[in-house]
Design a protein around this motif. Structure first.
Motif, mmCIF file in Angstrom:
data_model
loop_
_atom_site.group_PDB
_atom_site.id
_atom_site.type_symbol
_atom_site.label_atom_id
_atom_site.label_comp_id
_atom_site.label_asym_id
_atom_site.label_seq_id
_atom_site.Cartn_x
_atom_site.Cartn_y
_atom_site.Cartn_z
ATOM 1 N N SER A 227 0.822 -1.213 0.000
ATOM 2 C CA SER A 227 0.000 0.000 0.000
ATOM 3 C C SER A 227 0.856 1.263 0.000
ATOM 4 C CB SER A 227 -0.933 0.004 1.208
ATOM 5 O OG SER A 227 -0.190 -0.109 2.418
ATOM 6 N N PHE A 228 2.029 1.194 0.615
ATOM 7 C CA PHE A 228 2.918 2.362 0.638
ATOM 8 C C PHE A 228 3.357 2.730 -0.766
ATOM 9 C CE2 PHE A 228 7.260 3.970 0.433
ATOM 10 C CZ PHE A 228 7.163 5.117 1.213
ATOM 11 N N TRP A 229 3.713 1.733 -1.566
ATOM 12 C CA TRP A 229 4.160 2.012 -2.929
ATOM 13 C C TRP A 229 3.045 2.647 -3.742
ATOM 14 C CZ3 TRP A 229 9.060 1.884 -2.642
ATOM 15 C CH2 TRP A 229 9.735 0.884 -1.917
ATOM 16 N N ALA A 230 1.809 2.197 -3.532
ATOM 17 C CA ALA A 230 0.679 2.755 -4.278
ATOM 18 C C ALA A 230 0.415 4.203 -3.874
ATOM 19 C CB ALA A 230 -0.564 1.904 -4.052
ATOM 20 N N LEU A 231 0.435 4.478 -2.573
ATOM 21 C CA LEU A 231 0.122 5.825 -2.089
ATOM 22 C C LEU A 231 1.220 6.834 -2.407
ATOM 23 C CD1 LEU A 231 -1.441 4.945 1.395
ATOM 24 C CD2 LEU A 231 -2.639 5.672 -0.675
ATOM 25 N N SER A 232 2.468 6.368 -2.440
ATOM 26 C CA SER A 232 3.593 7.294 -2.633
ATOM 27 C C SER A 232 4.088 7.348 -4.073
ATOM 28 C CB SER A 232 4.753 6.887 -1.718
ATOM 29 O OG SER A 232 5.212 5.582 -2.045
ATOM 30 N N ALA A 233 3.466 6.596 -4.983
ATOM 31 C CA ALA A 233 3.971 6.509 -6.365
ATOM 32 C C ALA A 233 4.000 7.864 -7.051
ATOM 33 C CB ALA A 233 3.113 5.521 -7.160
ATOM 34 N N LEU A 234 2.878 8.586 -7.055
ATOM 35 C CA LEU A 234 2.822 9.873 -7.743
ATOM 36 C C LEU A 234 3.668 10.934 -7.040
ATOM 37 C CD1 LEU A 234 -0.922 9.894 -8.858
ATOM 38 C CD2 LEU A 234 1.113 9.403 -10.235
ATOM 39 N N PRO A 235 3.670 11.020 -5.688
ATOM 40 C CA PRO A 235 4.599 11.957 -5.035
ATOM 41 C C PRO A 235 6.069 11.659 -5.353
ATOM 42 C CG PRO A 235 2.885 11.313 -3.501
ATOM 43 C CD PRO A 235 2.707 10.460 -4.708
ATOM 44 N N ILE B 288 8.866 5.556 -12.682
ATOM 45 C CA ILE B 288 7.896 5.724 -13.765
ATOM 46 C C ILE B 288 6.943 4.536 -13.812
ATOM 47 C CG2 ILE B 288 9.340 4.636 -15.546
ATOM 48 C CD1 ILE B 288 6.966 7.620 -16.015
ATOM 49 N N VAL B 289 7.435 3.359 -13.488
ATOM 50 C CA VAL B 289 6.575 2.172 -13.446
ATOM 51 C C VAL B 289 5.541 2.318 -12.335
ATOM 52 C CG1 VAL B 289 6.532 -0.301 -12.917
ATOM 53 C CG2 VAL B 289 8.261 0.611 -14.484
ATOM 54 N N LEU B 290 5.987 2.732 -11.142
ATOM 55 C CA LEU B 290 5.065 2.913 -10.014
ATOM 56 C C LEU B 290 4.012 3.971 -10.327
ATOM 57 C CD1 LEU B 290 7.643 2.876 -7.069
ATOM 58 C CD2 LEU B 290 5.991 1.084 -7.590
ATOM 59 N N ALA B 291 4.447 5.102 -10.910
ATOM 60 C CA ALA B 291 3.515 6.190 -11.198
ATOM 61 C C ALA B 291 2.484 5.782 -12.247
ATOM 62 C CB ALA B 291 4.293 7.421 -11.655
ATOM 63 N N MET C 112 9.870 -8.083 -4.160
ATOM 64 C CA MET C 112 9.786 -8.906 -2.949
ATOM 65 C C MET C 112 8.707 -8.378 -2.013
ATOM 66 S SD MET C 112 13.666 -10.132 -1.980
ATOM 67 C CE MET C 112 14.287 -8.487 -1.627
ATOM 68 N N SER C 113 8.509 -7.062 -1.985
ATOM 69 C CA SER C 113 7.446 -6.477 -1.162
ATOM 70 C C SER C 113 6.076 -6.942 -1.639
ATOM 71 C CB SER C 113 7.539 -4.946 -1.226
ATOM 72 O OG SER C 113 6.414 -4.341 -0.631
ATOM 73 N N ILE C 114 5.860 -6.910 -2.956
ATOM 74 C CA ILE C 114 4.584 -7.373 -3.513
ATOM 75 C C ILE C 114 4.414 -8.867 -3.285
ATOM 76 C CG2 ILE C 114 3.277 -7.656 -5.661
ATOM 77 C CD1 ILE C 114 4.624 -5.074 -6.651
ATOM 78 N N ASP C 115 5.494 -9.625 -3.465
ATOM 79 C CA ASP C 115 5.444 -11.073 -3.246
ATOM 80 C C ASP C 115 5.101 -11.395 -1.798
ATOM 81 O OD1 ASP C 115 5.899 -13.861 -4.048
ATOM 82 O OD2 ASP C 115 7.700 -13.732 -2.810
ATOM 83 N N ARG C 116 5.682 -10.653 -0.880
ATOM 84 C CA ARG C 116 5.407 -10.860 0.552
ATOM 85 C C ARG C 116 3.934 -10.605 0.852
ATOM 86 N NH1 ARG C 116 5.758 -6.833 4.475
ATOM 87 N NH2 ARG C 116 5.718 -7.586 6.626
ATOM 88 N N GLN C 117 3.364 -9.537 0.261
ATOM 89 C CA GLN C 117 1.951 -9.234 0.462
ATOM 90 C C GLN C 117 1.081 -10.357 -0.106
ATOM 91 O OE1 GLN C 117 0.720 -6.585 2.046
ATOM 92 N NE2 GLN C 117 -1.446 -7.054 1.666
#
Length: 372
Positions: A70-78, A121-124, A360-365
């Motif tokens: 969830s952190f990667w999703a919320l912080s992607a655009l910032p 750019i991938v995250l955003a 690895m973060s996504i895999d862990r989730q």
């Protein structure tokens, strides 16, 4: 699945994807052997510093793996906005080295924001297409914001100039657009438009040295002692290695300084001269297994953001490997894309480990959700 039982070691360590980590460590150690040989059997100046950075960045990847998806999703655009701002600052105040203005000199470290933009750019893009309603994905409103998100950083990087990194950023963003479901006809139209604009780009956009690299790629024998020297010597090194190579520390092209950049962009040629085709197959298989795992993470993901991010980050690693290998073998123009964990340098290694940490973060989730 972990190789280590949580009954023996703490669960945080046991839950790490050890098969993947051991594979990455094997590639990294092989890279240190290549750099040791490139320095004619000396650990300095390349193998020692590369090894230290490898340990630090691997630890960073493991730390990133503990961050919730969830952190990667919320912080992607910032993160995209901050990295884009750093690219603008590079144009205004960046340090110049080797004729290129790519770095921010922070005193304790020289940061290359363009490398950070590859995973950002991938995250955003993944975040943007996750927020977009499903019914809008096939309309023009889903296309032009993606083009802007990709085009701004790519244009800034081209000004540095750094064609290879600009291509990597563009490829990562376009991959997300394709996976998100943008109509295929738009990609076909874009490819046709790009083909028509190639002469204009080559003659009026690219710098002289970039244009010469493209021309040498089309006619490798046109300047064998000038612009084509790198690729000619690279082909000689690879071809002379044969099936099993000349043997460890027995390479001549790199040790006699015939092969320029034998420890950076052309480290693969240095390796294949001594380890031959078998060494090349080892790297292809090793990176292939790593990319296969990344695609598996995408398939198992439970959210649209995670699926797009994991697939595109896996594609980013593939682009690194494919472009470098094609470049070294003369199948693509020389664009300065290194081979992660093999080529000397911290920027590509850092970017690779960031991609690995997020995967690895996504895999862990995914594994936590599956257990529940």
């Amino acid at each position: 699945m972990s190789l280590i039982s949580s009954d023996v070691v703490p669960s945080q360590i046991a839950q790490l994807p050890w098969r993947v980590l051991l594979l990455v460590i094997a590639i990294g150690l092989f890279g240190l052997v290549v750099l040791y040989s490139a320095a004619s059997g000396h650990i300095d100046p390349w193998a020692s510093s590369q090894g230290k950075r490898f340990v630090v960045f691997l630890a960073m990847a493991i730390i990133l793996s503990r961050i919730p998806e969830s952190f990667w999703a919320l912080s992607a655009l910032p993160m995209y906005a901050v990295t884009l701002l750093m690219l603008i600052v590079v144009e205004l105040l960046g340090a110049v080295a080797g004729g290129s203005q790519r770095w921010l000199d922070l005193g304790f470290i020289r940061l290359q924001p363009s490398e950070l933009m590859k995973p950002v750019i991938v995250l955003a893009m993944a975040r943007f297409y996750e927020m977009l309603p499903a019914g809008e994905i096939r309309r023009f409103g889903a296309v032009w914001p993606g083009i802007v998100l990709v085009g701004l950083p790519a244009a800034l990087v081209m000004l540095q100039p750094d064609l290879g990194t600009a291509l990597m950023i563009t490829a990562g963003g376009i991959t997300v657009m394709f996976l998100a479901g943008i109509p295929l006809r738009l990609f076909i139209g874009g490819a046709l438009g790009l083909a028509v604009s190639v002469p204009i780009v080559v003659n009026y956009v690219l710098h002289d040295y970039q244009r010469n690299r493209v021309l040498v790629f089309l006619d490798p024998e046109s300047d064998p002692l000038g612009t084509g020297y790198h690729i000619s010597q690279s082909k000689i090194a690879i071809g002379s290695g044969g099936w099993f190579g000349k043997g460890f520390l027995q390479g001549t092209q790199s040790h006699l300084d015939y092969l320029p950049e034998g420890h950076t962009d052309f480290a693969l040629a240095t390796m294949m001269e001594e380890w031959g085709l078998m060494g090349g197959i080892f790297l292809i298989v090793a990176f292939g297994l790593l990319i296969k795992w990344g695609i598996g993470v995408s398939v198992r993901a439970t959210s649209r953001f995670a699926r797009l991010t994991a697939a595109a980050l896996s594609a980013t690693i593939f682009y690194y490997v494919a472009i470098n290998m094609a470049m070294v073998m003369g199948l693509a123009p020389v664009v300065g894309v290194p081979l992660p964990l093999i080529s000397f340098g911290g920027t590509a290694q850092m970017t690779f480990m960031i991609c690995l940490g997020i995967l690895m973060s996504i895999d862990r989730q995914n594994r936590r959700v599956t257990r529940w």
